[in-house]
Design a protein around this motif. Structure first.
Motif, PDB file in Angstrom:
ATOM      1  N   SER A   1       0.870  -1.240   0.144  1.00  0.00           N
ATOM      2  CA  SER A   1       0.008   0.028  -0.081  1.00  0.00           C
ATOM      3  C   SER A   1       0.886   1.262  -0.134  1.00  0.00           C
ATOM      4  O   SER A   1       1.802   1.446   0.819  1.00  0.00           O
ATOM      5  CB  SER A   1      -0.933   0.032   1.100  1.00  0.00           C
ATOM      6  N   ILE A   2       0.530   2.376  -0.745  1.00  0.00           N
ATOM      7  CA  ILE A   2       0.956   3.658  -0.757  1.00  0.00           C
ATOM      8  C   ILE A   2      -0.025   4.512  -0.688  1.00  0.00           C
ATOM      9  O   ILE A   2      -1.277   4.150  -0.791  1.00  0.00           O
ATOM     10  CB  ILE A   2       1.578   3.869  -2.137  1.00  0.00           C
ATOM     11  N   GLY A   3       0.057   5.606   0.075  1.00  0.00           N
ATOM     12  CA  GLY A   3      -0.911   6.556   0.529  1.00  0.00           C
ATOM     13  C   GLY A   3      -0.671   7.955  -0.015  1.00  0.00           C
ATOM     14  O   GLY A   3       0.521   8.426  -0.004  1.00  0.00           O
ATOM     15  N   ARG A   4      -1.613   8.705   0.027  1.00  0.00           N
ATOM     16  CA  ARG A   4      -1.610  10.491  -0.114  1.00  0.00           C
ATOM     17  C   ARG A   4      -2.632  10.970   0.535  1.00  0.00           C
ATOM     18  O   ARG A   4      -3.865  10.172   0.465  1.00  0.00           O
ATOM     19  CB  ARG A   4      -1.166  10.539  -1.518  1.00  0.00           C
ATOM     20  N   TRP A   5      -2.434  12.286   0.783  1.00  0.00           N
ATOM     21  CA  TRP A   5      -3.653  13.050   1.329  1.00  0.00           C
ATOM     22  C   TRP A   5      -4.368  13.619   0.331  1.00  0.00           C
ATOM     23  O   TRP A   5      -3.629  14.206  -0.473  1.00  0.00           O
ATOM     24  CB  TRP A   5      -3.135  13.946   2.351  1.00  0.00           C
ATOM     25  N   GLU A   6      -5.681  13.900   0.310  1.00  0.00           N
ATOM     26  CA  GLU A   6      -6.547  14.732  -0.911  1.00  0.00           C
ATOM     27  C   GLU A   6      -7.296  15.534   0.190  1.00  0.00           C
ATOM     28  O   GLU A   6      -8.167  14.981   0.470  1.00  0.00           O
ATOM     29  CB  GLU A   6      -7.324  13.718  -1.720  1.00  0.00           C
ATOM     30  N   GLY A   7      -6.775  16.545   0.618  1.00  0.00           N
ATOM     31  CA  GLY A   7      -7.741  17.441   1.472  1.00  0.00           C
ATOM     32  C   GLY A   7      -7.444  16.329   2.705  1.00  0.00           C
ATOM     33  O   GLY A   7      -6.625  16.119   3.295  1.00  0.00           O
TER      34      GLY A   7
END
Length: 166
Positions: free
Chosen positions: A72-78
């Protein structure tokens, strides 16, 4: 494929998580999410599944060792955490729906600060097993009970007639 699904095909009877999609809410486990500097760790309250979301990677490595949790990779969108996961061992998405090693899951976690409800929307695709997207969402609330590690003991195929009585 679904018609051939038997009890022996069900990973739960072997103390294994069905999938990251299904077991997030099945049977109401207490899950735990821990945010660290470069990772977010998601621990499922059943079957000992632990996922590490790599927040410092923009793409998956070229080679990933397949696992039940995937990579898993993640990022914030707001205020929404977007988790992209690949690299699964073939298995069961939600009985009797199977998946292969090309399964790709995208989850969106959003916390409502007023109610503390955590909504997870998900989409899964697998060109070998699914026609189109497998999508849904669920909502969980903080638990009154603490997180505990599940100590699953496979008992699905024990001949209880041979067990000693106390």
């Amino acid at each position: 494929m679904a018609a051939k699904f038997t009890q022996q095909d069900n990973p739960r009877f072997k103390c294994e998580t069905t999938s990251i999609v299904f077991d997030w809410t099945f049977d109401g486990p207490v899950n735990r999410i821990t945010q660290n500097k470069d990772t977010i760790v998601i621990q499922y309250g059943q079957m000992g599944l632990k996922r590490t979301v790599h927040m410092n990677l923009k793409s998956h490595p070229a080679t990933v060792k397949p696992s039940r949790a995937g990579h898993s990779i993640g990022r914030w969108e707001g205020d929404t955490l977007v988790v992209d996961t690949v690299g699964f061992l073939p298995g069961v998405l939600n009985a009797p729906v199977r998946h292969g090693d090309k399964l790709h899951v995208v989850e969106r976690f959003t916390l409502d600060p007023a109610t503390m409800k955590l909504t997870r929307a998900y989409e899964a695709d697998d060109p070998d097993y699914l026609k189109g997207k497998y999508a849904g969402q669920d909502v969980i609330q903080p638990a009154d009970a603490p997180y505990t590690d599940d100590k699953c003991t496979e008992k699905g195929f024990i001949d209880y007639s041979k067990e000693t009585r106390r």
